[in-house]
Scaffold this motif. Structure first.
Motif, PDB file in Angstrom:
ATOM      1  N   THR B  53       0.839  -1.197   0.000  1.00 49.19           N
ATOM      2  CA  THR B  53       0.000   0.000   0.000  1.00 49.19           C
ATOM      3  C   THR B  53       0.871   1.241   0.000  1.00 49.19           C
ATOM      4  N   CYS B  54       0.336   2.304  -0.577  1.00 54.53           N
ATOM      5  CA  CYS B  54       0.986   3.602  -0.534  1.00 54.53           C
ATOM      6  C   CYS B  54      -0.054   4.624  -0.109  1.00 54.53           C
ATOM      7  N   ASP B  55       0.276   5.408   0.910  1.00 56.56           N
ATOM      8  CA  ASP B  55      -0.614   6.458   1.396  1.00 56.56           C
ATOM      9  C   ASP B  55       0.135   7.775   1.424  1.00 56.56           C
ATOM     10  N   PHE B  56      -0.629   8.858   1.252  1.00 63.09           N
ATOM     11  CA  PHE B  56      -0.041  10.193   1.375  1.00 63.09           C
ATOM     12  C   PHE B  56      -0.850  10.956   2.416  1.00 63.09           C
ATOM     13  N   ASN B  57      -0.212  11.353   3.503  1.00 58.48           N
ATOM     14  CA  ASN B  57      -0.888  12.028   4.616  1.00 58.48           C
ATOM     15  C   ASN B  57      -2.168  11.293   5.024  1.00 58.48           C
ATOM     16  N   GLY B  58      -2.096   9.975   5.057  1.00 61.86           N
ATOM     17  CA  GLY B  58      -3.237   9.171   5.510  1.00 61.86           C
ATOM     18  C   GLY B  58      -4.271   8.877   4.437  1.00 61.86           C
ATOM     19  N   GLU B  59      -4.098   9.431   3.244  1.00 63.37           N
ATOM     20  CA  GLU B  59      -5.056   9.203   2.154  1.00 63.37           C
ATOM     21  C   GLU B  59      -4.472   8.172   1.191  1.00 63.37           C
ATOM     22  N   SER B  60      -5.291   7.215   0.760  1.00 64.71           N
ATOM     23  CA  SER B  60      -4.765   6.122  -0.049  1.00 64.71           C
ATOM     24  C   SER B  60      -4.392   6.556  -1.470  1.00 64.71           C
ATOM     25  N   VAL B  61      -3.252   6.096  -1.936  1.00 61.82           N
ATOM     26  CA  VAL B  61      -2.857   6.311  -3.326  1.00 61.82           C
ATOM     27  C   VAL B  61      -3.110   5.026  -4.115  1.00 61.82           C
ATOM     28  N   ILE B  62      -2.551   3.926  -3.610  1.00 59.17           N
ATOM     29  CA  ILE B  62      -2.747   2.650  -4.281  1.00 59.17           C
ATOM     30  C   ILE B  62      -2.662   1.539  -3.244  1.00 59.17           C
ATOM     31  N   ASP B  63      -3.422   0.480  -3.521  1.00 57.31           N
ATOM     32  CA  ASP B  63      -3.441  -0.677  -2.630  1.00 57.31           C
ATOM     33  C   ASP B  63      -3.396  -1.898  -3.551  1.00 57.31           C
ATOM     34  N   VAL B  64      -2.313  -2.639  -3.495  1.00 61.34           N
ATOM     35  CA  VAL B  64      -2.134  -3.749  -4.426  1.00 61.34           C
ATOM     36  C   VAL B  64      -2.182  -5.066  -3.674  1.00 61.34           C
ATOM     37  N   LYS B  65      -3.060  -5.956  -4.141  1.00 62.29           N
ATOM     38  CA  LYS B  65      -3.074  -7.317  -3.616  1.00 62.29           C
ATOM     39  C   LYS B  65      -2.162  -8.133  -4.521  1.00 62.29           C
ATOM     40  N   MET B  66      -1.139  -8.731  -3.932  1.00 55.89           N
ATOM     41  CA  MET B  66      -0.166  -9.447  -4.734  1.00 55.89           C
ATOM     42  C   MET B  66      -0.307 -10.952  -4.565  1.00 55.89           C
ATOM     43  N   GLU B  67      -0.090 -11.684  -5.663  1.00 49.47           N
ATOM     44  CA  GLU B  67      -0.150 -13.132  -5.585  1.00 49.47           C
ATOM     45  C   GLU B  67       1.177 -13.721  -6.033  1.00 49.47           C
ATOM     46  N   ALA B  68       1.218 -15.041  -6.100  1.00 47.18           N
ATOM     47  CA  ALA B  68       2.496 -15.720  -6.325  1.00 47.18           C
ATOM     48  C   ALA B  68       3.142 -15.375  -7.671  1.00 47.18           C
ATOM     49  N   ALA B  69       2.356 -14.842  -8.606  1.00 47.08           N
ATOM     50  CA  ALA B  69       2.907 -14.561  -9.928  1.00 47.08           C
ATOM     51  C   ALA B  69       3.669 -13.241 -10.001  1.00 47.08           C
ATOM     52  N   ILE B  70       3.804 -12.538  -8.895  1.00 49.22           N
ATOM     53  CA  ILE B  70       4.627 -11.323  -8.893  1.00 49.22           C
ATOM     54  C   ILE B  70       6.092 -11.751  -8.771  1.00 49.22           C
ATOM     55  N   SER B  71       6.952 -11.130  -9.578  1.00 51.78           N
ATOM     56  CA  SER B  71       8.350 -11.545  -9.651  1.00 51.78           C
ATOM     57  C   SER B  71       9.112 -11.315  -8.346  1.00 51.78           C
ATOM     58  N   THR B  72      10.267 -11.962  -8.264  1.00 49.38           N
ATOM     59  CA  THR B  72      11.218 -11.720  -7.190  1.00 49.38           C
ATOM     60  C   THR B  72      11.536 -10.222  -7.143  1.00 49.38           C
ATOM     61  N   ASN B  73      11.775  -9.708  -5.958  1.00 46.40           N
ATOM     62  CA  ASN B  73      12.038  -8.274  -5.767  1.00 46.40           C
ATOM     63  C   ASN B  73      10.935  -7.423  -6.396  1.00 46.40           C
ATOM     64  N   PRO B  74       9.726  -7.495  -5.812  1.00 43.42           N
ATOM     65  CA  PRO B  74       8.569  -6.842  -6.426  1.00 43.42           C
ATOM     66  C   PRO B  74       8.788  -5.349  -6.702  1.00 43.42           C
ATOM     67  N   TYR B  75       8.436  -4.968  -7.916  1.00 44.83           N
ATOM     68  CA  TYR B  75       8.612  -3.597  -8.387  1.00 44.83           C
ATOM     69  C   TYR B  75       7.258  -3.029  -8.766  1.00 44.83           C
ATOM     70  N   PHE B  76       7.017  -1.797  -8.349  1.00 39.89           N
ATOM     71  CA  PHE B  76       5.783  -1.130  -8.762  1.00 39.89           C
ATOM     72  C   PHE B  76       6.078   0.295  -9.174  1.00 39.89           C
ATOM     73  N   GLU B  77       5.408   0.722 -10.214  1.00 38.68           N
ATOM     74  CA  GLU B  77       5.514   2.107 -10.645  1.00 38.68           C
ATOM     75  C   GLU B  77       4.090   2.622 -10.819  1.00 38.68           C
ATOM     76  N   PHE B  78       3.815   3.795 -10.261  1.00 37.14           N
ATOM     77  CA  PHE B  78       2.476   4.363 -10.374  1.00 37.14           C
ATOM     78  C   PHE B  78       2.572   5.875 -10.194  1.00 37.14           C
ATOM     79  N   GLU B  79       1.451   6.556 -10.379  1.00 40.77           N
ATOM     80  CA  GLU B  79       1.442   8.012 -10.279  1.00 40.77           C
ATOM     81  C   GLU B  79       0.591   8.460  -9.107  1.00 40.77           C
ATOM     82  N   ALA B  80       1.064   9.484  -8.430  1.00 42.60           N
ATOM     83  CA  ALA B  80       0.335  10.008  -7.281  1.00 42.60           C
ATOM     84  C   ALA B  80       0.129  11.502  -7.430  1.00 42.60           C
ATOM     85  N   MET B  81      -0.969  11.983  -6.850  1.00 41.04           N
ATOM     86  CA  MET B  81      -1.282  13.409  -6.846  1.00 41.04           C
ATOM     87  C   MET B  81      -0.745  13.990  -5.548  1.00 41.04           C
ATOM     88  N   VAL B  82      -0.103  15.142  -5.640  1.00 44.73           N
ATOM     89  CA  VAL B  82       0.434  15.784  -4.431  1.00 44.73           C
ATOM     90  C   VAL B  82      -0.330  17.083  -4.169  1.00 44.73           C
TER      91      VAL B  82
END
Lengths: 138, 109
Positions: B53-82
């Motif tokens: 999960t990623c939050d900004f000042n307590g407000e959610s940006v993204i919440d990802v449920k991950m399963e076994a098919a996510i690669s080693t050393n999980p990487y995520f890229e996404f955009e957030a509003m500031v």
């Protein structure tokens, strides 16, 4: 051995079982879709899935999903032993409904992304990825 | 497992108010899928990070449920509003109950 009615029925049942196998493999994926959509119809629409056409290494296949109005995006690898990949839930401060990550693919297969829109409808996009070396360590 | 897990997050130091920024996260984790077998043919039990999960000042940006098919050393890229100056908080939840955290401050200007 003489062909009796009973053995013919048994053979027929056996053939049906074998024919039914591929359907059962994807049943887990269908269950995952049904659990996500609640049985609602999934059409084409505002969802893009970016995946490579050919992945040399199935251990890390870069994928990206994006959509204009999705609140949630489910990603499935239809040919994996467990089809679930990830579910992205976008919060209030997500600037765009897009994300990218790296996934494992067991072999050449379809990757499917299903978006749940703000109005409760669902849209689907899929992409076939050819995998040279599978990523399940089998 | 919990010893060699190291989160890395890339967030710009500053942004204009209301600007969309790109966030990249990587965490070192072997993400054992539960499908592999050891030398004796026994299945290696699943051990993955199952939620990010990623939050900004307590407000959610993204919440990802991950399963076994996510690669080693999980990487995520996404955009957030500031919308204002504040702090991004990143949380990873491991199968074994461990929680890994990281945070990054961002200024307006």
């Amino acid at each position: 051995m003489e062909m009796t009615r009973r053995s013919a029925i048994a053979m027929g049942a056996g053939a049906l079982l074998i024919a039914g196998l591929p359907i059962r493999v994807s049943a887990a994926a269908e269950d995952a879709i049904a659990a996500f959509t609640g049985g609602a119809e999934v059409g084409a629409g505002d969802i893009t899935l970016t995946a490579p056409e050919i992945a040399e290494n199935g251990n890390t296949v870069p994928i990206a999903v994006s959509s204009g109005t999705a609140v949630e995006i489910l990603v499935l690898a239809m040919g994996n032993p467990t089809p679930g990949v990830a579910t992205f839930k976008f919060g209030k401060l997500a600037a765009s409904r897009s994300a990218s990550t790296r996934i494992r693919l067991a072999g050449t297969q379809d990757v499917v992304a299903i978006a749940k829109m703000e109005d409760g409808s669902f849209a689907q996009a899929s992409s076939t990825v050819k995998v040279t070396i599978g990523g399940c360590g089998g | 497992m919990a010893s060699d897990v190291k989160p890395r997050v890339k967030v710009p130091k500053s942004a204009a108010a209301g600007e969309a920024i790109v966030i990249k996260t990587l965490i070192s984790h072997k993400m054992e899928s539960g499908q592999r077998k050891d030398a004796d043919g026994n299945a290696i039990p699943r051990s993955i990070i199952n939620r990010f999960t990623c939050d900004f000042n307590g407000e959610s940006v993204i919440d990802v449920k991950m399963e076994a098919a996510i690669s080693t050393n999980p990487y995520f890229e996404f955009e957030a509003m500031v919308p204002e100056a504040g702090e991004f908080k990143f949380t990873w939840y491991d199968d074994d109950g461990s929680v890994y955290e990281d945070s990054k401050k961002i200024a307006i200007g």
